[in-house]
Structure formats: C-alpha cells, structure tokens
Design a protein around this motif. Sequence first.
Motif, PDB file in Angstrom:
ATOM      1  N   ARG A   9      56.665 103.351 -27.560  1.00  0.00           N
ATOM      2  CA  ARG A   9      57.412 103.906 -26.422  1.00  0.00           C
ATOM      3  C   ARG A   9      58.653 104.698 -26.814  1.00  0.00           C
ATOM      4  NH1 ARG A   9      55.349  99.120 -23.786  1.00  0.00           N
ATOM      5  NH2 ARG A   9      53.506  99.855 -22.667  1.00  0.00           N
ATOM      6  N   ASP A  10      59.362 104.260 -27.858  1.00  0.00           N
ATOM      7  CA  ASP A  10      60.600 104.936 -28.245  1.00  0.00           C
ATOM      8  C   ASP A  10      60.426 105.908 -29.411  1.00  0.00           C
ATOM      9  OD1 ASP A  10      62.103 103.602 -26.309  1.00  0.00           O
ATOM     10  OD2 ASP A  10      62.503 101.909 -27.628  1.00  0.00           O
ATOM     11  N   ILE A  11      59.197 106.156 -29.832  1.00  0.00           N
ATOM     12  CA  ILE A  11      58.968 107.008 -30.995  1.00  0.00           C
ATOM     13  C   ILE A  11      59.374 108.454 -30.692  1.00  0.00           C
ATOM     14  CG2 ILE A  11      57.224 107.961 -32.581  1.00  0.00           C
ATOM     15  CD1 ILE A  11      57.922 104.929 -32.973  1.00  0.00           C
ATOM     16  N   ARG A  12      60.234 109.006 -31.541  1.00  0.00           N
ATOM     17  CA  ARG A  12      60.689 110.389 -31.421  1.00  0.00           C
ATOM     18  C   ARG A  12      60.338 111.209 -32.662  1.00  0.00           C
ATOM     19  NH1 ARG A  12      60.222 108.930 -27.315  1.00  0.00           N
ATOM     20  NH2 ARG A  12      61.720 108.327 -25.753  1.00  0.00           N
ATOM     21  N   LEU A  13      59.904 110.506 -33.731  1.00  0.00           N
ATOM     22  CA  LEU A  13      59.544 111.170 -34.979  1.00  0.00           C
ATOM     23  C   LEU A  13      58.347 110.448 -35.584  1.00  0.00           C
ATOM     24  CD1 LEU A  13      60.129 113.117 -37.418  1.00  0.00           C
ATOM     25  CD2 LEU A  13      61.613 111.290 -38.311  1.00  0.00           C
ATOM     26  N   ALA A  14      57.313 111.199 -35.924  1.00  0.00           N
ATOM     27  CA  ALA A  14      56.137 110.657 -36.608  1.00  0.00           C
ATOM     28  C   ALA A  14      56.076 111.279 -38.000  1.00  0.00           C
ATOM     29  CB  ALA A  14      54.858 110.964 -35.833  1.00  0.00           C
ATOM     30  N   ILE A  15      55.983 110.419 -39.009  1.00  0.00           N
ATOM     31  CA  ILE A  15      55.965 110.868 -40.397  1.00  0.00           C
ATOM     32  C   ILE A  15      54.614 110.538 -41.008  1.00  0.00           C
ATOM     33  CG2 ILE A  15      57.075 110.716 -42.653  1.00  0.00           C
ATOM     34  CD1 ILE A  15      59.578 109.634 -41.217  1.00  0.00           C
ATOM     35  N   PHE A  16      54.108 111.474 -41.797  1.00  0.00           N
ATOM     36  CA  PHE A  16      52.811 111.312 -42.448  1.00  0.00           C
ATOM     37  C   PHE A  16      52.944 111.449 -43.951  1.00  0.00           C
ATOM     38  CE2 PHE A  16      52.328 113.112 -38.280  1.00  0.00           C
ATOM     39  CZ  PHE A  16      51.274 112.410 -37.723  1.00  0.00           C
ATOM     40  N   ARG A  84      58.866 113.864 -53.634  1.00  0.00           N
ATOM     41  CA  ARG A  84      59.894 112.841 -53.392  1.00  0.00           C
ATOM     42  C   ARG A  84      59.265 111.459 -53.518  1.00  0.00           C
ATOM     43  NH1 ARG A  84      64.401 114.910 -50.502  1.00  0.00           N
ATOM     44  NH2 ARG A  84      65.258 112.838 -50.884  1.00  0.00           N
ATOM     45  N   GLU A  85      59.523 110.804 -54.629  1.00  0.00           N
ATOM     46  CA  GLU A  85      58.970 109.471 -54.881  1.00  0.00           C
ATOM     47  C   GLU A  85      59.649 108.398 -54.022  1.00  0.00           C
ATOM     48  OE1 GLU A  85      56.379 108.671 -56.897  1.00  0.00           O
ATOM     49  OE2 GLU A  85      56.069 110.788 -57.344  1.00  0.00           O
ATOM     50  N   VAL A  90      64.274 109.501 -48.265  1.00  0.00           N
ATOM     51  CA  VAL A  90      63.959 110.629 -47.377  1.00  0.00           C
ATOM     52  C   VAL A  90      64.056 110.178 -45.918  1.00  0.00           C
ATOM     53  CG1 VAL A  90      62.223 112.326 -46.686  1.00  0.00           C
ATOM     54  CG2 VAL A  90      62.497 111.733 -49.103  1.00  0.00           C
ATOM     55  N   LEU A  91      63.558 108.985 -45.631  1.00  0.00           N
ATOM     56  CA  LEU A  91      63.673 108.458 -44.265  1.00  0.00           C
ATOM     57  C   LEU A  91      65.134 108.416 -43.844  1.00  0.00           C
ATOM     58  CD1 LEU A  91      62.560 107.092 -41.688  1.00  0.00           C
ATOM     59  CD2 LEU A  91      62.831 104.903 -42.894  1.00  0.00           C
ATOM     60  N   ASP A  92      66.003 107.911 -44.714  1.00  0.00           N
ATOM     61  CA  ASP A  92      67.428 107.842 -44.390  1.00  0.00           C
ATOM     62  C   ASP A  92      68.005 109.237 -44.131  1.00  0.00           C
ATOM     63  OD1 ASP A  92      67.521 105.070 -44.492  1.00  0.00           O
ATOM     64  OD2 ASP A  92      68.089 105.034 -46.612  1.00  0.00           O
ATOM     65  N   GLU A  93      67.587 110.233 -44.907  1.00  0.00           N
ATOM     66  CA  GLU A  93      68.032 111.613 -44.687  1.00  0.00           C
ATOM     67  C   GLU A  93      67.602 112.106 -43.309  1.00  0.00           C
ATOM     68  OE1 GLU A  93      66.855 114.386 -47.785  1.00  0.00           O
ATOM     69  OE2 GLU A  93      67.188 112.838 -49.314  1.00  0.00           O
ATOM     70  N   VAL A 117      58.896 102.282 -46.262  1.00  0.00           N
ATOM     71  CA  VAL A 117      59.085 102.998 -44.993  1.00  0.00           C
ATOM     72  C   VAL A 117      58.277 102.313 -43.892  1.00  0.00           C
ATOM     73  CG1 VAL A 117      58.869 105.205 -43.790  1.00  0.00           C
ATOM     74  CG2 VAL A 117      59.545 105.164 -46.196  1.00  0.00           C
ATOM     75  N   ILE A 118      57.042 101.950 -44.186  1.00  0.00           N
ATOM     76  CA  ILE A 118      56.194 101.256 -43.209  1.00  0.00           C
ATOM     77  C   ILE A 118      56.906 100.022 -42.667  1.00  0.00           C
ATOM     78  CG2 ILE A 118      54.106  99.818 -43.001  1.00  0.00           C
ATOM     79  CD1 ILE A 118      52.673 101.896 -44.803  1.00  0.00           C
ATOM     80  N   ARG A 119      57.569  99.296 -43.527  1.00  0.00           N
ATOM     81  CA  ARG A 119      58.233  98.045 -43.124  1.00  0.00           C
ATOM     82  C   ARG A 119      59.551  98.272 -42.384  1.00  0.00           C
ATOM     83  NH1 ARG A 119      57.081  93.174 -45.244  1.00  0.00           N
ATOM     84  NH2 ARG A 119      59.275  92.764 -45.675  1.00  0.00           N
ATOM     85  N   ARG A 120      60.141  99.443 -42.538  1.00  0.00           N
ATOM     86  CA  ARG A 120      61.452  99.693 -41.932  1.00  0.00           C
ATOM     87  C   ARG A 120      61.398 100.332 -40.553  1.00  0.00           C
ATOM     88  NH1 ARG A 120      66.293 103.184 -43.857  1.00  0.00           N
ATOM     89  NH2 ARG A 120      67.854 102.444 -42.402  1.00  0.00           N
TER      90      ARG A 120
END
Length: 173
Positions: A9-16, A84-85, A90-93, A117-120
Amino acid sequence: MDELLPRTRDIRLAIFDVDGVLTDGRLYFLTDGSEFKTFNTLDGQGIKMLINSGVRTAIISGRKTPVVERRAQGLGIHHIYQGREDKLAVLDELLAQLGLEPRQVAYLGDDLPDLPVIRRVGLGMAVASADAFVRQHAHGVTRARGGEGAAREFCELILRGQGNLDAAQTAYL
C-alpha cells in the motif's frame, strides 16, 4: 500472495536486480568481449504499468553493461545503478535522494547480495529461481522464475495492492 497486499500500500519505489531477476541469470559472452542478455517483454510491460501508476522504479546491479542501460531507458526507469556490489548503500542513497522511508520501497532479487536490501525494505521479494536461503528470508516468492515473468508478477502485486491493477489493464481495452 494476498498476505503481502498490506505491504504494497505504501510502496513509492520498486527496485529490481537484473541478472536472475529481469533475465534468466545466464551470462552470454561473445568472442569480441561483448555480452548480451535476454529480457522478457511481459516483465517490461509490468514495469511500464507500475511507472504509469506513479511508482518510481530503479535498477541496482552488481554488474555493468550497456545492455542494461539501454533496456532501462527503453522502459522509462530513471534510477540505474550498475557495478555496485553494496546494494544496501545504493538503497540508502535512493532513500535520501527521493525522501523515502524503507517501508515505501519494494525490492525484487535472487541472490545473496540482494538479501540485505530484501530484509530492509517494506516489501522484499525473491524470484522462484532465487537461491534457497534468499527465498527463505524474503517476505514472499514469485511463482515465476527470473526472466520468465517474475517482475511482471511483482509489479502486478503492487498494482493490485494499491488498487491500480484494473485501471492499468483496462487502459488497453
């Protein structure tokens, strides 16, 4: 998958992730040193529908290749991070740049570098062909394998949870 709907419901960014998620994970190297990848058009349409609904999209890949840049541009993905390993950095950026919280982010991955990232994030998913340890620690697992419609399934889950799937589909009638 219905148990994951509240997370969307609150998703504003999807990363692949790319290799193993947007592709089947195989790497093809030509004798001239170049490489090629195959992408699924169903996944691409899912990403376009997600973008059209107002969800931002990004790619984070440990590898760097012009093919990914070209595919991302063709789909309208504006945030592309290759080579980017440290995907968590990158998520934090991205969170800082876009003013988002982790709960507003969804991520689709397949291997150990994706796991932090999956866990965060608010919705961290693995593709069906992902490493078993990654599948075990993800919020959910797609039915489809990487490069075979998993990204489409992920996108449609978010669209459905946000009440936008019907409109995204019927726009083509």
